[in-house]
Design a protein around this motif. Structure first.
Motif, mmCIF file in Angstrom:
data_model
loop_
_atom_site.group_PDB
_atom_site.id
_atom_site.type_symbol
_atom_site.label_atom_id
_atom_site.label_comp_id
_atom_site.label_asym_id
_atom_site.label_seq_id
_atom_site.Cartn_x
_atom_site.Cartn_y
_atom_site.Cartn_z
ATOM 1 N N GLY A 41 23.286 25.179 39.813
ATOM 2 C CA GLY A 41 22.608 26.079 38.999
ATOM 3 C C GLY A 41 21.830 26.912 39.516
ATOM 4 N N SER A 43 22.175 29.539 41.609
ATOM 5 C CA SER A 43 22.491 30.840 41.593
ATOM 6 C C SER A 43 22.053 31.805 40.381
ATOM 7 N N ARG A 44 22.360 30.984 39.066
ATOM 8 C CA ARG A 44 22.130 31.820 38.153
ATOM 9 C C ARG A 44 20.532 31.452 37.870
ATOM 10 N N SER A 45 19.940 30.485 38.025
ATOM 11 C CA SER A 45 18.352 30.338 38.127
ATOM 12 C C SER A 45 17.523 31.310 38.885
ATOM 13 N N VAL A 47 18.512 34.304 39.585
ATOM 14 C CA VAL A 47 18.819 35.711 39.077
ATOM 15 C C VAL A 47 17.790 35.714 37.867
ATOM 16 N N GLU A 48 18.041 34.645 37.087
ATOM 17 C CA GLU A 48 16.781 34.499 35.799
ATOM 18 C C GLU A 48 15.453 34.549 36.448
ATOM 19 N N THR A 78 29.177 33.778 46.573
ATOM 20 C CA THR A 78 28.876 34.909 45.437
ATOM 21 C C THR A 78 27.994 36.026 45.844
#
Length: 284
Positions: A41, A43-45, A47-48, A78
């Motif tokens: 998680g 990568s998403r975190s 960016v957020e 990614t």
């Protein structure tokens, strides 16, 4: 703005509905974007939290348990497929190079296609890996990074990290049992981000999980009860303590008050119970 963002605060690799995510942190210090550990998680975190994967400068992996390293390869890959055109530097314990080689082998087909079809620079040219041990690790412009080998059996290469500038000092404990030398390593830190275990929560977990006695033995040998986390913070005279990598974190019978009550037995300074996305501003 210098800050810490907790990207994942859950101890252990499991991902559960309505729970926190496994361990990862973002440290923004003197213009650098530094990621500490890459649980699932991350990568998403990241960016957020407002940081593109293309803006990450340096990654540190404290040890090779899956909840700290599982998404390192996917994050880097990614970034590459998103258009990475500058170097990212990764520091990790012995074994990190073998992890990277294995990950790239698993993605060999996609790499070859993208290099041939899209004209991409090989990803190996854009990621630099360095193996570190105890002692000085790196100097990143004004940031001096050092490591302390902590006690996290059965893992032997597990390291706390200290990030120090002329006016800021941040320490991440990594995973460890109660380890008194960590107090000297974290002496006078502005922020100590320390793993924590709630013993009452572990006992409740064992009671409702058949055959979990071996799990309890591992947790008690390898992680730090919250009251002992407070003892480290007090002995180090840190300015602020942040609880991270919490075990267990998703038992509805236990909340922030339980964690704070345990820490308060031994430490009277400011304490924050970590949450995914929590921001800690580093004041001058």
């Amino acid at each position: 703005m210098d800050r810490i963002v907790l990207l994942g605060v859950k101890g252990g690799p499991a991902v559960r509905k309505n729970s926190q995510m496994p361990t990862a942190s973002l440290l923004q210090l003197v213009g650098h974007n530094i990621v500490i550990d890459c649980g699932i998680g991350v990568s998403r975190s990241c960016v957020e939290a407002g940081v593109s994967l293309l803006q990450i400068d340096v990654i540190f992996i404290t040890h090779l348990h899956s909840d700290h390293v599982l998404e390192l390869g996917p994050l880097l890959y990614t970034a590459w497929t998103t258009g990475l055109n500058r170097q990212i530097t990764v520091y990790g314990p012995p074994g990190i190079a073998e992890y990277w080689d294995g990950f790239l082998q698993s993605m060999a087909f996609d790499q070859q296609i993208r290099i041939a079809d899209e004209g991409r620079q090989p990803i190996r040219d854009l990621v630099a890996f360095h193996v570190f041990g105890e002692g000085p690790v790196a100097s990143i412009d004004e940031i001096d990074v050092s490591a302390l080998r902590v006690d996290h059996p059965p893992v032997t290469d597990c390291f706390a990290l200290r990030f120090q500038t002329a006016d800021k000092n941040v320490v991440f404990s990594s995973d460890t049992c109660y380890f008194p030398p960590l107090a000297d390593f974290a002496k006078a830190a502005d922020v100590l981000v320390h793993e924590a275990m709630l013993v009452a929560g572990v006992d409740a977990l064992v009671r409702r999980t058949p055959g979990a006695d071996r799990l309890r033995a591992h947790l008690m040998a390898s992680h730090t009860p919250a009251a002992d986390v407070g003892r480290i913070a007090a002995d180090a005279a840190v300015r602020r303590l942040v609880l991270n990598h919490m075990v267990p974190i998703d038992d509805p019978d236990f909340g922030d008050a339980d964690w704070l009550a345990e820490v308060a037995k031994t430490y009277s300074g400011p304490v924050q119970v970590g949450k995914d996305g929590m921001e800690i501003i580093l004041n001058p």
